[in-house]
Design a protein around this motif. Structure first.
Motif, PDB file in Angstrom:
ATOM      1  N   LYS A   5       0.846  -1.193   0.000  1.00 19.24           N
ATOM      2  CA  LYS A   5       0.000   0.000   0.000  1.00 19.24           C
ATOM      3  C   LYS A   5       0.881   1.243   0.000  1.00 19.24           C
ATOM      4  O   LYS A   5       1.786   1.360   0.826  1.00 19.24           O
ATOM      5  N   TYR A 112       0.200   9.102  -8.485  1.00 16.32           N
ATOM      6  CA  TYR A 112      -0.218   7.709  -8.341  1.00 16.32           C
ATOM      7  C   TYR A 112      -1.749   7.629  -8.249  1.00 16.32           C
ATOM      8  O   TYR A 112      -2.290   7.313  -7.182  1.00 16.32           O
ATOM      9  N   ASN A 114      -5.409   6.534  -7.900  1.00 16.95           N
ATOM     10  CA  ASN A 114      -6.080   5.331  -7.406  1.00 16.95           C
ATOM     11  C   ASN A 114      -5.139   4.353  -6.700  1.00 16.95           C
ATOM     12  O   ASN A 114      -5.457   3.177  -6.565  1.00 16.95           O
ATOM     13  N   GLU A 115      -3.990   4.870  -6.248  1.00 13.11           N
ATOM     14  CA  GLU A 115      -3.030   4.025  -5.523  1.00 13.11           C
ATOM     15  C   GLU A 115      -2.753   4.529  -4.117  1.00 13.11           C
ATOM     16  O   GLU A 115      -2.279   3.759  -3.268  1.00 13.11           O
ATOM     17  N   SER A 117      -3.309   5.593  -0.371  1.00  8.96           N
ATOM     18  CA  SER A 117      -4.168   5.490   0.806  1.00  8.96           C
ATOM     19  C   SER A 117      -3.736   6.569   1.791  1.00  8.96           C
ATOM     20  O   SER A 117      -2.542   6.729   2.044  1.00  8.96           O
ATOM     21  N   LYS A 140      -9.398  10.335  -7.153  1.00  9.49           N
ATOM     22  CA  LYS A 140      -8.153   9.617  -7.454  1.00  9.49           C
ATOM     23  C   LYS A 140      -7.518   8.952  -6.243  1.00  9.49           C
ATOM     24  O   LYS A 140      -6.544   8.215  -6.381  1.00  9.49           O
ATOM     25  N   ILE A 141      -8.036   9.256  -5.041  1.00 11.38           N
ATOM     26  CA  ILE A 141      -7.495   8.639  -3.830  1.00 11.38           C
ATOM     27  C   ILE A 141      -8.086   7.241  -3.684  1.00 11.38           C
ATOM     28  O   ILE A 141      -9.299   7.052  -3.817  1.00 11.38           O
ATOM     29  N   LYS A 142      -7.252   6.269  -3.397  1.00  8.10           N
ATOM     30  CA  LYS A 142      -7.726   4.891  -3.256  1.00  8.10           C
ATOM     31  C   LYS A 142      -8.667   4.747  -2.066  1.00  8.10           C
ATOM     32  O   LYS A 142      -9.738   4.136  -2.165  1.00  8.10           O
ATOM     33  N   GLU A 143      -8.276   5.310  -0.927  1.00  4.99           N
ATOM     34  CA  GLU A 143      -9.074   5.218   0.294  1.00  4.99           C
ATOM     35  C   GLU A 143      -8.585   6.247   1.294  1.00  4.99           C
ATOM     36  O   GLU A 143      -7.426   6.670   1.264  1.00  4.99           O
ATOM     37  N   ASN A 182     -14.658   6.806  -0.574  1.00  7.30           N
ATOM     38  CA  ASN A 182     -14.022   5.635   0.050  1.00  7.30           C
ATOM     39  C   ASN A 182     -13.493   5.974   1.447  1.00  7.30           C
ATOM     40  O   ASN A 182     -12.341   5.690   1.794  1.00  7.30           O
TER      41      ASN A 182
END
Length: 303
Positions: A5, A112, A114-115, A117, A140-143, A182
């Protein structure tokens, strides 16, 4: 093969300051020692204390560990008056374009997509400023995993503990809740279910030659200080719990919840639960087994 991650840790670390919580620093140690985490950087915010103290302690901790992890200072006109009573003084800041921490968040998320966190465990000023710089980052933020907010008052030995993350910058909390995707919130109430006890300390001692002994010493000191302040033998490692959820969500149960908190509610950190037709959809995780969460901390940081 496990994909690491990519994490940005946004925190109000005060490890090393007398009568201040050590959970941010311990969460940082957890992320650094976790083989599933690629820590891209640490962004400093306020909450446990004012921003310059947080930044100084975080840089010192990274230097003491002889690590090369970038640390960025955020923005905020904030001062802690009384930590036990959670009394503070704050003024809204609008110079978000001068926020180095926020600019770093925007840069990483766009580099980055969608990568990334984000683990946020202090005021949400830096996330708010990052959103003001580039509103597209929310897609674009994964979580985003946040520690903060309360659904009911927090009590230690019949003594109230006021909320000290959302309340110190309620407008930023409002933005993150309403705009970011998310999103999982580890509330003070859900974290209260996971106490770190004297038995957990003993388990670390029983390892024998364990690593990060300086952290163990700070943990012992904080437990003594907390007992003096609240008359309580156990502590709650709030931010560590959020970090463990980020890396090991299987230890938790996800709970889809709907909240509708006004700015006035968030001034005290209050998350108002409502029917699903009236609120914002949020995940509020709870631990399946509190002892397993503490075991994960001990395994990663001390063994």
């Amino acid at each position: 093969m496990c994909v690491m991650k990519k994490v940005i840790f946004d925190c109000d670390n005060t490890m090393g300051i007398k009568n201040r919580d050590i959970d941010d620093g311990l969460a940082l140690l957890y992320l650094i020692n976790n083989l599933d985490v690629e820590l891209k950087g640490v962004t400093c915010t306020y909450g446990n204390d004012r921003l310059d103290k947080v930044f100084t302690q975080t840089v010192k901790l990274i230097d003491d560990l002889s690590l090369e992890i970038p640390v960025f200072k955020g923005n905020g006109n904030y001062d802690m008056i009384d930590y036990v009573k959670c009394e503070f003084k704050t003024e809204e800041t609008k110079n978000y374009l001068d926020n180095d921490a926020a600019k770093f968040i925007v840069e990483m998320v766009n580099r980055y997509p969608n990568e990334i966190s984000i683990l946020a465990t202090g005021s949400l000023q830096n996330l708010y400023d990052a959103w003001q710089i580039d509103k597209s980052i929310v897609e674009k933020i994964k979580e985003v995993v946040v520690m903060g907010g309360i659904t009911e008052p927090l009590y230690f030995n019949n003594k109230v503990m006021n909320e000290l993350n959302f309340s110190v910058c309620s407008r930023a909390a409002e933005c993150v809740i309403n705009e970011f995707k998310n999103l999982s919130i580890l509330t003070g109430n859900s974290c209260m279910e996971i106490e770190f006890t004297q038995s957990d300390l003993k388990e670390i001692e029983n390892i024998g030659e364990f690593k990060n002994k300086f952290v163990f010493e700070k943990l012992c000191v904080w437990m003594d200080e907390f007992k003096e302040m609240y008359g309580y033998d156990s502590i709650v490692l709030w931010d560590v719990i959020a970090a463990i959820y980020l890396t090991d969500s299987d230890l938790f149960k996800d709970n889809t919840t709907y909240i509708n908190s006004t700015l006035e509610d968030l001034n005290t950190g209050k998350l108002v639960l409502v029917d699903n037709s009236l609120g914002i959809k949020i995940n509020i995780p709870s631990a399946k087994n509190s002892s397993q969460v503490n075991k994960k901390l001990i395994e990663v940081v001390f063994k």
